[in-house]
Design an enzyme around this catalytic site. Structure first.
Site, PDB file in Angstrom:
ATOM      1  N   HIS A  36       1.154  39.380   3.348  1.00  0.00           N
ATOM      2  CA  HIS A  36       1.282  40.180   4.565  1.00  0.00           C
ATOM      3  C   HIS A  36       2.688  39.981   5.123  1.00  0.00           C
ATOM      4  O   HIS A  36       3.517  39.260   4.534  1.00  0.00           O
ATOM      5  CB  HIS A  36       0.189  39.826   5.586  1.00  0.00           C
ATOM      6  CG  HIS A  36       0.063  38.348   5.830  1.00  0.00           C
ATOM      7  ND1 HIS A  36       1.047  37.611   6.441  1.00  0.00           N
ATOM      8  CD2 HIS A  36      -0.914  37.458   5.516  1.00  0.00           C
ATOM      9  CE1 HIS A  36       0.677  36.344   6.518  1.00  0.00           C
ATOM     10  NE2 HIS A  36      -0.506  36.218   5.952  1.00  0.00           N
ATOM     11  N   GLU A  37       2.925  40.577   6.270  1.00  0.00           N
ATOM     12  CA  GLU A  37       4.269  40.541   6.877  1.00  0.00           C
ATOM     13  C   GLU A  37       4.750  39.101   7.099  1.00  0.00           C
ATOM     14  O   GLU A  37       5.952  38.826   7.010  1.00  0.00           O
ATOM     15  CB  GLU A  37       4.214  41.334   8.198  1.00  0.00           C
ATOM     16  CG  GLU A  37       5.535  41.770   8.745  1.00  0.00           C
ATOM     17  CD  GLU A  37       6.509  42.347   7.711  1.00  0.00           C
ATOM     18  OE1 GLU A  37       7.691  41.956   7.766  1.00  0.00           O
ATOM     19  OE2 GLU A  37       6.110  43.161   6.840  1.00  0.00           O
ATOM     20  N   HIS A  39       4.251  36.504   5.092  1.00  0.00           N
ATOM     21  CA  HIS A  39       4.854  36.056   3.828  1.00  0.00           C
ATOM     22  C   HIS A  39       6.212  36.742   3.597  1.00  0.00           C
ATOM     23  O   HIS A  39       7.161  36.119   3.147  1.00  0.00           O
ATOM     24  CB  HIS A  39       3.943  36.415   2.646  1.00  0.00           C
ATOM     25  CG  HIS A  39       2.607  35.742   2.674  1.00  0.00           C
ATOM     26  ND1 HIS A  39       1.430  36.410   2.916  1.00  0.00           N
ATOM     27  CD2 HIS A  39       2.261  34.452   2.474  1.00  0.00           C
ATOM     28  CE1 HIS A  39       0.423  35.569   2.860  1.00  0.00           C
ATOM     29  NE2 HIS A  39       0.889  34.373   2.600  1.00  0.00           N
ATOM     30  N   GLY A 149       5.842  28.369   6.557  1.00  0.00           N
ATOM     31  CA  GLY A 149       5.713  28.998   7.875  1.00  0.00           C
ATOM     32  C   GLY A 149       5.386  28.000   8.986  1.00  0.00           C
ATOM     33  O   GLY A 149       4.682  27.021   8.765  1.00  0.00           O
ATOM     34  N   GLN A 150       5.878  28.321  10.179  1.00  0.00           N
ATOM     35  CA  GLN A 150       5.577  27.512  11.373  1.00  0.00           C
ATOM     36  C   GLN A 150       4.075  27.525  11.687  1.00  0.00           C
ATOM     37  O   GLN A 150       3.539  26.574  12.229  1.00  0.00           O
ATOM     38  CB  GLN A 150       6.371  28.085  12.554  1.00  0.00           C
ATOM     39  CG  GLN A 150       5.975  27.569  13.928  1.00  0.00           C
ATOM     40  CD  GLN A 150       6.448  26.146  14.178  1.00  0.00           C
ATOM     41  OE1 GLN A 150       7.604  25.818  13.894  1.00  0.00           O
ATOM     42  NE2 GLN A 150       5.568  25.300  14.706  1.00  0.00           N
ATOM     43  N   LYS A 151       3.378  28.612  11.324  1.00  0.00           N
ATOM     44  CA  LYS A 151       1.941  28.659  11.611  1.00  0.00           C
ATOM     45  C   LYS A 151       1.224  27.469  10.988  1.00  0.00           C
ATOM     46  O   LYS A 151       0.293  26.924  11.565  1.00  0.00           O
ATOM     47  CB  LYS A 151       1.305  29.961  11.106  1.00  0.00           C
ATOM     48  CG  LYS A 151      -0.181  30.055  11.477  1.00  0.00           C
ATOM     49  CD  LYS A 151      -0.783  31.351  11.038  1.00  0.00           C
ATOM     50  CE  LYS A 151      -1.141  31.353   9.583  1.00  0.00           C
ATOM     51  NZ  LYS A 151      -2.260  30.428   9.230  1.00  0.00           N
ATOM     52  N   SER A 188      -4.097  35.602   6.079  1.00  0.00           N
ATOM     53  CA  SER A 188      -5.002  36.290   5.157  1.00  0.00           C
ATOM     54  C   SER A 188      -6.437  36.194   5.667  1.00  0.00           C
ATOM     55  O   SER A 188      -7.258  37.065   5.404  1.00  0.00           O
ATOM     56  CB  SER A 188      -4.917  35.659   3.773  1.00  0.00           C
ATOM     57  OG  SER A 188      -3.589  35.755   3.315  1.00  0.00           O
ATOM     58  N   ARG A 189      -6.735  35.133   6.384  1.00  0.00           N
ATOM     59  CA  ARG A 189      -8.118  34.928   6.844  1.00  0.00           C
ATOM     60  C   ARG A 189      -8.484  35.850   8.007  1.00  0.00           C
ATOM     61  O   ARG A 189      -9.664  35.954   8.348  1.00  0.00           O
ATOM     62  CB  ARG A 189      -8.344  33.462   7.199  1.00  0.00           C
ATOM     63  CG  ARG A 189      -8.300  32.581   5.952  1.00  0.00           C
ATOM     64  CD  ARG A 189      -8.688  31.148   6.210  1.00  0.00           C
ATOM     65  NE  ARG A 189      -8.932  30.447   4.968  1.00  0.00           N
ATOM     66  CZ  ARG A 189      -8.095  29.553   4.403  1.00  0.00           C
ATOM     67  NH1 ARG A 189      -6.955  29.261   4.982  1.00  0.00           N
ATOM     68  NH2 ARG A 189      -8.413  28.968   3.272  1.00  0.00           N
TER      69      ARG A 189
END
Ligand code: PAF
Length: 284
Positions: A36-37, A39, A149-151, A188-189
């Site tokens: 997704h965006e 990535h 990613g920071q997430k 993705s989840r």
């Protein structure tokens, strides 16, 4: 130009050696696919710091618990490759499970302490699965730099620690979280969410912003901030909180008094989806 595909570890070694011999700086963006965006923003960051970008797509069984969503995890390789095509990715590394984990596989990589709290406390074995596969991806792709990613802030810190402790010659970069218009972090989840759950899911971001604002306005008592964040999420019909915490941004241990660099971190289940998010806060 279509993205080149490499599947075998030895073929990946050969490609990596060729790129290195040609003096090219290699960036790796490790993913589990369903791109997704979020990535693609990692890919864009990678392009800025390297001559060649490799994206790995591998749904890693070792990082899923027995009751988790390994089987259901979204997989659509054709769509992923289409998404990578216009992004300047040079190579997609798509190893097979049986080559990454042959039957006699017996070596894992584990990082102590940093993996004990937050997601580590709720997903036993998860980070060992992550560090093991990332070590194997680094060994195959031989990157100079890798982007996360920071997430997944805890994951990124754990990988940074692995790299330092094992003296791996890879620079680890952390790129900002990409969000939907209502603040929900891309993941993705998110695809598992029902329409009702999707309506409630931006509460993670709202809670984080509330916590951040309280700190900006001078609140230094972590339990107060955490309680206020909990009040945003707990009343929702579909939300089941795994954790809401204020932790030291470097060692990820819970703090009572907010000072220096803090990470506000949340993990909440909505039906089949377990969502995580966080906000780094510099306390003045
Ligand atoms: O963040 C992910 O998608 C995965 O944990 C990673 C880093 C690709 C390892 O499987």
């Amino acid at each position: 130009m279509a993205v080149k595909i490499v599947k075998a570890v030895r073929a990946m070694h050969r490609k990596a050696d060729q790129m290195r011999r040609a003096g090219q700086r290699i960036a790796l963006v490790p993913t589990m696919g369903d791109l997704h965006e979020g990535h693609l923003s990692l890919v864009r960051r990678a392009r800025k710091v390297a001559d060649r970008v490799v994206v790995s797509i591998f749904v890693n069984p070792l990082q899923f618990g027995p009751a988790e969503d390994f089987a259901a995890y979204p997989r659509d390789l054709a769509r992923d490759l289409e998404r990578l095509d216009p992004c300047g990715v040079h190579l997609a590394y798509l190893p097979e499970v049986k080559e990454i984990y042959p039957e006699d596989f017996a070596t894992t990589v584990g990082v102590a302490r940093l993996t004990e709290g937050l997601c580590g406390a709720h997903r036993p074995g998860h980070f060992e699965g992550v560090t093991t596969v990332v070590a194997k991806l680094f060994a195959a792709v031989k990157p100079h730099v890798a982007v996360f990613g920071q997430k997944d802030a805890q994951q990124t810190l754990v990988i940074q620690k692995m790299v330092r402790d094992l003296n791996l010659d890879v620079e680890i970069l952390m790129a900002p979280t990409v969000r939907e218009a209502d603040g929900l972090a891309m993941s993705s989840r998110n695809a598992y969410l029902s329409p009702e759950e999707r309506r409630e899911a931006p509460s993670l971001y709202r809670a984080l912003m509330l916590g951040k604002n309280m700190i900006a306005q001078g609140e230094r008592r972590a339990p107060r901030v955490v309680a206020a964040m909990r009040d945003v999420i707990a009343p929702l019909c579909h939300a089941k909180i795994d954790y809401i915490e204020a932790v030291d941004a470097e060692n990820l241990t819970p703090v009572a008094v907010l000072k220096n660099s803090v990470l506000l971190a949340v993990a909440v289940r909505f039906g089949k989806a377990r969502l995580i998010d966080n906000a780094p806060v510099r306390v003045k």
